[in-house]
Every structure is written in C-alpha cells, then in structure tokens.
Motif scaffolding. Structure first.
Motif, PDB file in Angstrom:
ATOM      1  N   PRO A  30     -44.359   0.027  36.985  1.00 27.78           N
ATOM      2  CA  PRO A  30     -44.705   1.206  38.124  1.00 27.78           C
ATOM      3  C   PRO A  30     -43.331   1.436  39.180  1.00 27.78           C
ATOM      4  O   PRO A  30     -42.808   0.339  39.210  1.00 27.78           O
ATOM      5  CB  PRO A  30     -46.071   0.596  38.803  1.00 27.78           C
ATOM      6  CG  PRO A  30     -46.575  -0.178  37.765  1.00 27.78           C
ATOM      7  CD  PRO A  30     -45.341  -0.847  36.885  1.00 27.78           C
ATOM      8  N   GLY A  31     -43.359   2.583  39.663  1.00 27.09           N
ATOM      9  CA  GLY A  31     -42.206   2.757  40.546  1.00 27.09           C
ATOM     10  C   GLY A  31     -40.893   2.879  40.094  1.00 27.09           C
ATOM     11  O   GLY A  31     -39.795   2.956  40.611  1.00 27.09           O
ATOM     12  N   SER A  32     -40.906   2.935  38.520  1.00 26.36           N
ATOM     13  CA  SER A  32     -39.702   3.268  37.914  1.00 26.36           C
ATOM     14  C   SER A  32     -38.911   4.496  38.309  1.00 26.36           C
ATOM     15  O   SER A  32     -39.573   5.337  38.668  1.00 26.36           O
ATOM     16  CB  SER A  32     -39.706   3.278  36.400  1.00 26.36           C
ATOM     17  OG  SER A  32     -40.109   1.876  36.011  1.00 26.36           O
ATOM     18  N   PRO A  33     -37.781   4.609  38.049  1.00 28.94           N
ATOM     19  CA  PRO A  33     -36.879   5.994  38.615  1.00 28.94           C
ATOM     20  C   PRO A  33     -37.566   7.100  37.666  1.00 28.94           C
ATOM     21  O   PRO A  33     -38.153   6.658  36.414  1.00 28.94           O
ATOM     22  CB  PRO A  33     -35.484   5.626  38.190  1.00 28.94           C
ATOM     23  CG  PRO A  33     -35.236   4.104  38.287  1.00 28.94           C
ATOM     24  CD  PRO A  33     -36.568   3.507  37.597  1.00 28.94           C
ATOM     25  N   ALA A  34     -37.397   8.348  37.929  1.00 26.99           N
ATOM     26  CA  ALA A  34     -37.861   9.502  37.178  1.00 26.99           C
ATOM     27  C   ALA A  34     -37.294   9.343  35.821  1.00 26.99           C
ATOM     28  O   ALA A  34     -36.187   9.001  35.477  1.00 26.99           O
ATOM     29  CB  ALA A  34     -37.209  10.616  37.964  1.00 26.99           C
ATOM     30  N   LEU A  35     -38.115   9.761  34.685  1.00 28.03           N
ATOM     31  CA  LEU A  35     -37.740   9.726  33.500  1.00 28.03           C
ATOM     32  C   LEU A  35     -38.364  11.028  32.712  1.00 28.03           C
ATOM     33  O   LEU A  35     -39.508  11.574  33.039  1.00 28.03           O
ATOM     34  CB  LEU A  35     -38.456   8.714  32.866  1.00 28.03           C
ATOM     35  CG  LEU A  35     -37.848   7.236  32.661  1.00 28.03           C
ATOM     36  CD1 LEU A  35     -38.729   6.196  32.242  1.00 28.03           C
ATOM     37  CD2 LEU A  35     -36.613   7.482  31.972  1.00 28.03           C
ATOM     38  N   PRO A  36     -37.560  11.560  31.941  1.00 24.83           N
ATOM     39  CA  PRO A  36     -37.974  12.637  31.154  1.00 24.83           C
ATOM     40  C   PRO A  36     -38.874  12.502  30.141  1.00 24.83           C
ATOM     41  O   PRO A  36     -39.198  13.505  29.470  1.00 24.83           O
ATOM     42  CB  PRO A  36     -36.707  13.356  30.637  1.00 24.83           C
ATOM     43  CG  PRO A  36     -35.796  12.087  30.442  1.00 24.83           C
ATOM     44  CD  PRO A  36     -36.275  10.957  31.588  1.00 24.83           C
ATOM     45  N   CYS A  37     -39.204  11.297  29.925  1.00 30.26           N
ATOM     46  CA  CYS A  37     -40.305  10.887  29.108  1.00 30.26           C
ATOM     47  C   CYS A  37     -41.115   9.532  29.309  1.00 30.26           C
ATOM     48  O   CYS A  37     -40.510   8.877  30.098  1.00 30.26           O
ATOM     49  CB  CYS A  37     -39.893  10.673  27.444  1.00 30.26           C
ATOM     50  SG  CYS A  37     -38.858   9.261  27.259  1.00 30.26           S
ATOM     51  N   ARG A  38     -42.320   9.421  28.957  1.00 32.87           N
ATOM     52  CA  ARG A  38     -42.909   8.012  29.229  1.00 32.87           C
ATOM     53  C   ARG A  38     -43.121   7.315  27.972  1.00 32.87           C
ATOM     54  O   ARG A  38     -43.098   7.800  26.710  1.00 32.87           O
ATOM     55  CB  ARG A  38     -44.409   8.454  29.605  1.00 32.87           C
ATOM     56  CG  ARG A  38     -44.628   9.527  30.834  1.00 32.87           C
ATOM     57  CD  ARG A  38     -44.133   8.706  32.177  1.00 32.87           C
ATOM     58  NE  ARG A  38     -44.102   9.562  33.181  1.00 32.87           N
ATOM     59  CZ  ARG A  38     -42.905  10.117  33.718  1.00 32.87           C
ATOM     60  NH1 ARG A  38     -42.013  10.188  32.971  1.00 32.87           N
ATOM     61  NH2 ARG A  38     -42.955  10.889  34.644  1.00 32.87           N
ATOM     62  N   ARG A  39     -42.515   6.109  28.207  1.00 29.60           N
ATOM     63  CA  ARG A  39     -42.285   4.942  26.917  1.00 29.60           C
ATOM     64  C   ARG A  39     -43.356   3.965  27.010  1.00 29.60           C
ATOM     65  O   ARG A  39     -43.456   3.345  27.935  1.00 29.60           O
ATOM     66  CB  ARG A  39     -40.709   4.599  27.269  1.00 29.60           C
ATOM     67  CG  ARG A  39     -39.875   5.649  27.034  1.00 29.60           C
ATOM     68  CD  ARG A  39     -38.602   5.083  27.130  1.00 29.60           C
ATOM     69  NE  ARG A  39     -38.340   4.519  28.481  1.00 29.60           N
ATOM     70  CZ  ARG A  39     -37.064   4.113  28.937  1.00 29.60           C
ATOM     71  NH1 ARG A  39     -35.886   4.600  28.421  1.00 29.60           N
ATOM     72  NH2 ARG A  39     -36.934   3.798  30.359  1.00 29.60           N
ATOM     73  N   PHE A  40     -43.947   4.112  25.904  1.00 31.82           N
ATOM     74  CA  PHE A  40     -45.046   2.982  25.732  1.00 31.82           C
ATOM     75  C   PHE A  40     -44.761   2.174  24.506  1.00 31.82           C
ATOM     76  O   PHE A  40     -43.937   2.619  23.357  1.00 31.82           O
ATOM     77  CB  PHE A  40     -46.091   3.643  25.280  1.00 31.82           C
ATOM     78  CG  PHE A  40     -46.844   4.566  26.475  1.00 31.82           C
ATOM     79  CD1 PHE A  40     -48.034   3.817  27.298  1.00 31.82           C
ATOM     80  CD2 PHE A  40     -46.618   5.768  26.588  1.00 31.82           C
ATOM     81  CE1 PHE A  40     -48.420   4.369  28.435  1.00 31.82           C
ATOM     82  CE2 PHE A  40     -47.092   6.574  27.572  1.00 31.82           C
ATOM     83  CZ  PHE A  40     -47.883   5.996  28.662  1.00 31.82           C
ATOM     84  N   VAL A  41     -45.104   0.764  24.459  1.00 29.37           N
ATOM     85  CA  VAL A  41     -45.159  -0.028  23.237  1.00 29.37           C
ATOM     86  C   VAL A  41     -46.444   0.144  22.663  1.00 29.37           C
ATOM     87  O   VAL A  41     -47.572   0.001  23.264  1.00 29.37           O
ATOM     88  CB  VAL A  41     -44.700  -1.455  23.483  1.00 29.37           C
ATOM     89  CG1 VAL A  41     -44.592  -2.307  22.460  1.00 29.37           C
ATOM     90  CG2 VAL A  41     -43.337  -1.602  24.390  1.00 29.37           C
ATOM     91  N   ALA A  42     -46.332   0.598  21.382  1.00 27.38           N
ATOM     92  CA  ALA A  42     -47.800   1.047  20.478  1.00 27.38           C
ATOM     93  C   ALA A  42     -47.430   0.456  19.186  1.00 27.38           C
ATOM     94  O   ALA A  42     -46.616  -0.116  18.583  1.00 27.38           O
ATOM     95  CB  ALA A  42     -47.780   2.224  20.519  1.00 27.38           C
ATOM     96  N   ARG A  43     -48.827   0.362  18.615  1.00 30.07           N
ATOM     97  CA  ARG A  43     -48.715  -0.088  17.150  1.00 30.07           C
ATOM     98  C   ARG A  43     -49.762   0.945  16.457  1.00 30.07           C
ATOM     99  O   ARG A  43     -50.641   1.616  16.929  1.00 30.07           O
ATOM    100  CB  ARG A  43     -49.849  -1.325  17.075  1.00 30.07           C
ATOM    101  CG  ARG A  43     -49.017  -2.485  17.566  1.00 30.07           C
ATOM    102  CD  ARG A  43     -48.992  -3.799  16.941  1.00 30.07           C
ATOM    103  NE  ARG A  43     -48.069  -4.976  17.448  1.00 30.07           N
ATOM    104  CZ  ARG A  43     -48.481  -5.952  18.084  1.00 30.07           C
ATOM    105  NH1 ARG A  43     -49.796  -5.990  18.452  1.00 30.07           N
ATOM    106  NH2 ARG A  43     -47.691  -6.744  18.432  1.00 30.07           N
ATOM    107  N   GLY A  44     -49.115   1.162  15.257  1.00 25.32           N
ATOM    108  CA  GLY A  44     -49.689   2.020  14.309  1.00 25.32           C
ATOM    109  C   GLY A  44     -50.820   1.284  13.531  1.00 25.32           C
ATOM    110  O   GLY A  44     -51.077   0.232  13.605  1.00 25.32           O
ATOM    111  N   GLY A  45     -51.445   2.424  12.568  1.00 30.90           N
ATOM    112  CA  GLY A  45     -52.544   1.881  11.762  1.00 30.90           C
ATOM    113  C   GLY A  45     -52.292   0.619  10.635  1.00 30.90           C
ATOM    114  O   GLY A  45     -52.965  -0.236  10.279  1.00 30.90           O
ATOM    115  N   ASP A  46     -50.730   0.652  10.445  1.00 35.58           N
ATOM    116  CA  ASP A  46     -50.515  -0.392   9.572  1.00 35.58           C
ATOM    117  C   ASP A  46     -49.962  -1.765  10.220  1.00 35.58           C
ATOM    118  O   ASP A  46     -49.656  -2.419   9.687  1.00 35.58           O
ATOM    119  CB  ASP A  46     -49.459   0.159   8.649  1.00 35.58           C
ATOM    120  CG  ASP A  46     -47.970   0.293   9.610  1.00 35.58           C
ATOM    121  OD1 ASP A  46     -47.906   0.519  10.837  1.00 35.58           O
ATOM    122  OD2 ASP A  46     -47.072   0.501   9.072  1.00 35.58           O
ATOM    123  N   GLY A  47     -50.200  -1.758  11.462  1.00 37.00           N
ATOM    124  CA  GLY A  47     -49.933  -3.073  12.422  1.00 37.00           C
ATOM    125  C   GLY A  47     -48.419  -2.819  12.833  1.00 37.00           C
ATOM    126  O   GLY A  47     -48.159  -3.738  13.461  1.00 37.00           O
ATOM    127  N   GLY A  48     -47.665  -1.955  12.382  1.00 33.13           N
ATOM    128  CA  GLY A  48     -46.099  -1.800  12.783  1.00 33.13           C
ATOM    129  C   GLY A  48     -46.161  -1.553  14.270  1.00 33.13           C
ATOM    130  O   GLY A  48     -46.826  -0.457  15.014  1.00 33.13           O
TER     131      GLY A  48
END
Length: 369
Positions: A30-48
C-alpha cells in the motif's frame, strides 16, 4: 494526479480470482508509487505461480491487452516475458508472466535503507540498456519505464508494465497527470503528447538510475555519485537529440578502470554479490513465504489449457543465481479477498534508518539542459 480510485486493486472475481488465477497477494505494498498496472502473485489451476499484471481501474482494457500482445512477441532480454493474455472483452484485462521472487525497485531501496550501491546501479543500468537496445533495434519502445515498473530479481532486473505512455492516450494528447504515469520518468516530448520513441525510453532509464542512486527521479546534480553523474545527466537532458542511445549506455555504464572488463552483455556485472545483502535476504524471505502460502489445485480449471507458460528465457548468457542466494523475502500483506490465510504472508520489513526514497512532485527540473 492519480485519483483515489486508481490506487485501489481491481475487483477480483469470486474467491479472490482474476480470470483463471487465484490471488495470493499483491506484489506492491500500500502507498506504492503510481503504476500503469496492478501486480499480483497468483496461482493457476495447475498450481503454477505467476506474476499477474492487471489493468488499473478506469483504463482502456483493449489498449492494455494490445500492449501485452506486442510485448509477448518481443525477444528482448531483461523484459518480463509475457505468457497468457486475457481474452477479448475481459474486465479487467490482464497478462501472466512466470513468477520469480522479485522486489519493485522502490521496495528494494526501502529494504536496503536508502540509495543502492554504485555497483548495483551500474548493473541495473547496463542490463536495462541492453534490453532497450534490443527493443529499439526492432523499432519498438517500452514506453512505460519508471522506478516502480523495474523489478529486481536474484539474476538481474526486469522491466514490467509495458506501454504505459502509448496506452495513456493518442498522439497529441498531454500525458502529464494521468493515472499510473510517473511524471519524473516521463520525457518532456512525451509529456506533451509526442509519439513514444527510443529517446523517451533513455530519459526514463536515466530517471530510474537517478532514483536508484539517490532516492529521487529528479535529483540535484550534486546528489548523484560523481562517477555516474555525467551518464545519468546525459540521459535526462531535455533535448532528445542530445541523449545517448541505449546501446551507447552499455559501455558508458561499465565500471571505471582498473576494474573494467570487456562487456559483451550485462551478465559480467551480475555476478554473485551484485545485490546488497539485505535485498538478497528479502528475496529469500519472499520465496519461503510463497512456499508457505498454499493454494489448492482448482478442480474447475480447464484441462485443455495446460500449464501456464510464457516466452522462453531470453538471457542465455546470464549467470545462474548461486545456491546460497536462493530468493526468499519481502511480501506485502495479502488483500482481504486473497485465498490464503493472512498469517501466511508477512508485512513489509521495517527499513533501517536512512533516507527514504520518494518520487518528485514536478515532472521536469528546469536545471536540466
């Protein structure tokens, strides 16, 4: 100025999902500088595990997806490879990249406790200049470089959030004050609506190097380390015709004699020890916490899509990260809607005493010539 709504994360789908991915946490605190995208760490259905870059609220999802598709075909080193891209009509638009433990550059400065060592700044600059030189040779500009779009990994930096300036508006439309665009990294000719060109990328790279070395994208000349002052200021000159090319920056950022070596690629500056110890420790902690943040394999995943994949590694000359520097460290607290329990994810470590990095309030310094 970026609105409050633009700082919010895109609304995920049911059970903390965006598209076919289950969210683990946000990459940016929270409070990060302005970004042109929002970045998440996520997992796919295969667990990757993937780095999921998502269009911010209020942006054009079609333009975002088009920029991602263009980046997907770009065989340039040090650009975060783009794998799966959201389909037509997806809201929000997104693209997935293979995830490796990584810290946004502003977070790395916070973890380190201030500006990075000169050797680290040179390594970052050489690698990014190498990637930009390859892109520019193909007639492509990144058009979205700022400190926050640069990720540091154990084996080098990566450029993310492709095409922010292009996607912000058509030629001739001023781009200052638009959500996600860092004014300190925006070249004067692009701020007024000019078409993104390679000299604009060089200006933005100069702002990134200034930030890494001082904590400011618009520093006083005297704040810059003497050995880096000339090359950084040459990138930040207001006249694009007087800026160096990305290719010319590679030897210009080489360590001064007697420590200089023949530089055929950035790999020579990315040997073990190129990152400060606190940053390496933070990457290590991140890796460990991601392993602890278990998410179940999704029984509803499409079995025909196969594993989530991305473009092959474009950096064959890059040295492998040493075993004792396996990334493990910083991970911001998961959003309330993320699937894993909050206790699996640690908060940003308290930075040691030192100057706090920040971005400027004005896009261009009149001292630049």
């Amino acid at each position: 100025m970026e609105t409050a709504r633009a700082h919010e994360a895109p609304a995920p789908g049911p059970s903390g999902r965006i598209g076919p991915y289950r969210l683990i946490t946000r990459l940016d605190p929270p409070g990060s500088p302005a970004l042109p995208c929002r970045r998440f760490v996520a997992r796919g259905g295969d667990g990757g595990t993937v780095l999921l870059s998502v269009a911010p609220p209020g942006s054009d999802p079609h333009a975002f997806a088009a920029e991602a598709e263009e980046a997907r075909r770009l065989p340039a080193p040090w650009f975060e490879p783009v794998g799966r891209v959201s389909g037509a009509g997806a809201r929000p638009a997104w693209y997935a990249s293979p995830f490796r433990p990584a810290l946004p550059l502003p977070v790395a400065l916070a973890v380190h406790g201030g500006p990075l060592p000169e050797a680290t700044v040179r390594a970052i600059g050489t690698a990014l200049a190498e990637g930009l030189a390859a892109a520019h040779a193909q007639g492509i500009t990144h058009a979205g470089i700022s400190p926050a779009t640069v990720l540091l990994t154990a084996d080098g930096p990566r450029l993310t959030c492709h095409g922010a300036v292009r996607a912000a508006g058509p030629d001739g439309v001023p781009r200052t004050g638009l959500p996600g665009i860092d004014p300190g990294a925006l070249a004067p000719e692009q701020a007024t609506g000019g078409r993104p060109r390679p000299p604009g990328d060089v200006f933005a790279l100069g702002a990134v190097l200034a930030y890494a070395a001082t904590g400011h994208t618009v520093p006083e000349s005297a704040e810059l380390p003497p050995a880096l002052r000339a090359v950084v200021l040459s990138c930040l000159t207001r006249d694009p015709a007087h800026r160096p090319t990305a290719a010319a920056l590679i030897p210009a950022l080489a360590p001064p004699a007697p420590h200089a070596t023949v530089l055929n690629s950035a790999a020579s500056l990315l040997a073990p020890g190129w990152l400060p110890g606190r940053v390496v420790a933070a990457l290590a902690r991140q890796s460990a916490e991601l392993l602890a943040a278990e998410t179940p394999v999704d029984p509803d995943a499409d079995p025909h899509t196969g594993p989530d994949t991305a473009a092959p590694d474009r950096n064959p000359a890059r040295p492998a990260a040493p075993a004792d520097a396996t990334p493990h460290a910083y991970l911001p607290t998961a959003p309330a809607h993320a699937a894993p329990p909050a206790h699996h994810l640690a908060a940003l470590p308290t930075a040691p005493a030192g100057p706090a990095p920040h971005t400027p309030t004005a896009p261009h310094d009149p001292r630049r010539t």
